[in-house]
Design a protein around this motif. Structure first.
Motif, PDB file in Angstrom:
ATOM      1  N   SER A   1       0.830  -1.213   0.000  1.00 17.58           N
ATOM      2  CA  SER A   1       0.000   0.000   0.000  1.00 17.58           C
ATOM      3  C   SER A   1       0.859   1.254   0.000  1.00 17.58           C
ATOM      4  CB  SER A   1      -0.936   0.005   1.207  1.00 17.58           C
ATOM      5  OG  SER A   1      -1.813  -1.084   1.158  1.00 17.58           O
ATOM      6  N   ILE A   2       1.854   1.287   0.885  1.00 22.60           N
ATOM      7  CA  ILE A   2       2.741   2.456   0.932  1.00 22.60           C
ATOM      8  C   ILE A   2       3.440   2.643  -0.413  1.00 22.60           C
ATOM      9  CG2 ILE A   2       4.818   3.432   1.979  1.00 22.60           C
ATOM     10  CD1 ILE A   2       3.968   2.060   4.606  1.00 22.60           C
ATOM     11  N   HIS A   3       3.911   1.549  -1.012  1.00 20.76           N
ATOM     12  CA  HIS A   3       4.613   1.626  -2.290  1.00 20.76           C
ATOM     13  C   HIS A   3       3.739   2.247  -3.374  1.00 20.76           C
ATOM     14  CE1 HIS A   3       5.810   0.057  -6.266  1.00 20.76           C
ATOM     15  NE2 HIS A   3       7.035   0.239  -5.826  1.00 20.76           N
ATOM     16  N   TRP A   4       2.537   1.712  -3.582  1.00 23.30           N
ATOM     17  CA  TRP A   4       1.699   2.163  -4.690  1.00 23.30           C
ATOM     18  C   TRP A   4       1.103   3.543  -4.444  1.00 23.30           C
ATOM     19  CZ3 TRP A   4       2.975   0.333  -9.000  1.00 23.30           C
ATOM     20  CH2 TRP A   4       3.398  -0.995  -9.133  1.00 23.30           C
ATOM     21  N   ILE A   5       0.765   3.863  -3.210  1.00 22.35           N
ATOM     22  CA  ILE A   5       0.275   5.216  -2.905  1.00 22.35           C
ATOM     23  C   ILE A   5       1.388   6.225  -3.149  1.00 22.35           C
ATOM     24  CG2 ILE A   5      -0.487   6.755  -1.047  1.00 22.35           C
ATOM     25  CD1 ILE A   5      -1.983   4.252   0.109  1.00 22.35           C
ATOM     26  N   THR A   6       2.590   5.895  -2.692  1.00 23.63           N
ATOM     27  CA  THR A   6       3.736   6.778  -2.906  1.00 23.63           C
ATOM     28  C   THR A   6       4.034   6.922  -4.394  1.00 23.63           C
ATOM     29  OG1 THR A   6       4.673   6.159  -0.763  1.00 23.63           O
ATOM     30  CG2 THR A   6       6.172   7.175  -2.354  1.00 23.63           C
ATOM     31  N   ALA A   7       3.993   5.817  -5.133  1.00 18.92           N
ATOM     32  CA  ALA A   7       4.281   5.870  -6.572  1.00 18.92           C
ATOM     33  C   ALA A   7       3.306   6.794  -7.296  1.00 18.92           C
ATOM     34  CB  ALA A   7       4.225   4.459  -7.167  1.00 18.92           C
ATOM     35  N   LEU A   8       2.028   6.676  -7.000  1.00 23.51           N
ATOM     36  CA  LEU A   8       1.024   7.540  -7.639  1.00 23.51           C
ATOM     37  C   LEU A   8       1.218   8.996  -7.240  1.00 23.51           C
ATOM     38  CD1 LEU A   8      -2.175   5.318  -7.395  1.00 23.51           C
ATOM     39  CD2 LEU A   8      -0.882   5.916  -9.466  1.00 23.51           C
ATOM     40  N   ALA A   9       1.503   9.222  -5.957  1.00 26.51           N
ATOM     41  CA  ALA A   9       1.712  10.593  -5.492  1.00 26.51           C
ATOM     42  C   ALA A   9       2.963  11.208  -6.123  1.00 26.51           C
ATOM     43  CB  ALA A   9       1.806  10.615  -3.972  1.00 26.51           C
ATOM     44  N   VAL A  10       4.039  10.438  -6.229  1.00 26.58           N
ATOM     45  CA  VAL A  10       5.267  10.944  -6.857  1.00 26.58           C
ATOM     46  C   VAL A  10       5.011  11.275  -8.322  1.00 26.58           C
ATOM     47  CG1 VAL A  10       7.589  10.257  -7.631  1.00 26.58           C
ATOM     48  CG2 VAL A  10       6.918   9.929  -5.251  1.00 26.58           C
ATOM     49  N   LEU A  11       4.262  10.442  -9.007  1.00 27.64           N
ATOM     50  CA  LEU A  11       3.910  10.745 -10.398  1.00 27.64           C
ATOM     51  C   LEU A  11       3.168  12.080 -10.471  1.00 27.64           C
ATOM     52  CD1 LEU A  11       3.840   9.868 -13.358  1.00 27.64           C
ATOM     53  CD2 LEU A  11       1.731   8.640 -12.850  1.00 27.64           C
ATOM     54  N   GLY A  12       2.214  12.273  -9.571  1.00 30.91           N
ATOM     55  CA  GLY A  12       1.493  13.546  -9.524  1.00 30.91           C
ATOM     56  C   GLY A  12       2.409  14.723  -9.231  1.00 30.91           C
ATOM     57  N   LEU A  13       3.371  14.519  -8.340  1.00 35.18           N
ATOM     58  CA  LEU A  13       4.323  15.586  -8.025  1.00 35.18           C
ATOM     59  C   LEU A  13       5.193  15.940  -9.226  1.00 35.18           C
ATOM     60  CD1 LEU A  13       5.449  14.478  -4.460  1.00 35.18           C
ATOM     61  CD2 LEU A  13       4.157  16.544  -5.048  1.00 35.18           C
ATOM     62  N   LEU A  14       5.654  14.924  -9.940  1.00 41.32           N
ATOM     63  CA  LEU A  14       6.485  15.193 -11.111  1.00 41.32           C
ATOM     64  C   LEU A  14       5.692  15.927 -12.196  1.00 41.32           C
ATOM     65  CD1 LEU A  14       8.473  11.833 -11.245  1.00 41.32           C
ATOM     66  CD2 LEU A  14       9.350  14.095 -10.591  1.00 41.32           C
ATOM     67  N   VAL A  15       4.460  15.499 -12.418  1.00 42.34           N
ATOM     68  CA  VAL A  15       3.617  16.173 -13.421  1.00 42.34           C
ATOM     69  C   VAL A  15       3.325  17.610 -12.996  1.00 42.34           C
ATOM     70  CG1 VAL A  15       1.325  16.196 -14.480  1.00 42.34           C
ATOM     71  CG2 VAL A  15       2.620  14.057 -14.358  1.00 42.34           C
ATOM     72  N   SER A  16       2.946  17.793 -11.730  1.00 43.32           N
ATOM     73  CA  SER A  16       2.634  19.156 -11.282  1.00 43.32           C
ATOM     74  C   SER A  16       3.887  20.030 -11.269  1.00 43.32           C
ATOM     75  CB  SER A  16       1.959  19.136  -9.905  1.00 43.32           C
ATOM     76  OG  SER A  16       2.828  18.656  -8.904  1.00 43.32           O
ATOM     77  N   GLY A  17       5.021  19.473 -10.910  1.00 39.05           N
ATOM     78  CA  GLY A  17       6.265  20.235 -10.929  1.00 39.05           C
ATOM     79  C   GLY A  17       6.632  20.697 -12.327  1.00 39.05           C
ATOM     80  N   MET A  18       6.503  19.797 -13.286  1.00 32.93           N
ATOM     81  CA  MET A  18       6.793  20.171 -14.680  1.00 32.93           C
ATOM     82  C   MET A  18       5.779  21.182 -15.198  1.00 32.93           C
ATOM     83  SD  MET A  18       9.489  18.739 -15.639  1.00 32.93           S
ATOM     84  CE  MET A  18      10.567  17.384 -15.375  1.00 32.93           C
TER      85      MET A  18
END
Length: 180
Positions: free
Chosen positions: A16-33
């Protein structure tokens, strides 16, 4: 599947921690760009606010994950027949992923704190956001974001290598498919 990991599979908490973190990191990278190319401050402020909140959540999840491994759970055994260099590379990439996420969180918080943007984003001080590029932690934040993307590519490439070339069903350890 139990809360804790077994010899051949991660437990519900780790998955759960892995997949929640993975989705959140993807969102962070998209929002950062997305933010990097924006000039309209009114449109950028809610994205920055969300980016900061999700970034803090990812940092906390990462610390929780590290604590989980240190105090509550153990990782599954190394895949049978895996060369020693691959095991070492996997450990290095995982360790770097955790470290880079912590550095990104620290540099992000430092940028917000030094720039005074926290009062604009979360307080009652209206006004335009400062130019974050004028603050040294922002440079580190950008560089480490690129490093994070490179590490993610390595991580996903290794997972696909195991899944599609070796066909060892290694992804099942992370909840994707049935173990072999």
């Amino acid at each position: 599947m139990g809360w804790k990991s077994s010899g051949n599979r991660y437990g519900v908490v780790a998955i759960s921690i892995h997949w929640i973190t993975a989705l959140a990191v993807l969102g962070l990278l998209v929002s950062g760009m997305t933010m990097a190319g924006m000039t309209d401050d009114a449109a950028r402020q809610p994205i920055v606010r969300t980016h900061v909140l999700i970034g803090i959540a990812v940092a906390l999840l990462t610390l929780l994950r590290i604590g989980w491994w240190l105090f509550a759970d153990r990782k599954p055994d190394e895949p049978a027949g895996q060369p020693r260099w691959q095991a070492r590379a996997a450990h290095a990439v995982h360790g770097l992923l955790y470290a880079v996420i912590i550095v990104l969180a620290a540099s992000g918080v430092a940028t917000i704190a030094l720039s005074g943007a926290g009062y604009i984003l979360f307080g009652d001080t209206p006004g335009p956001l400062p130019d974050f590029m004028q603050y040294p932690p922002r440079l580190a934040h950008g560089l480490f974001a690129w490093l994070l993307m490179a590490l993610i590519v390595l991580h996903v490439a290794a997972a696909f290598y195991h899944q599609f070339l070796l066909r060892d069903r290694l992804l099942a350890r992370m909840g994707l498919g049935r173990p072999g």
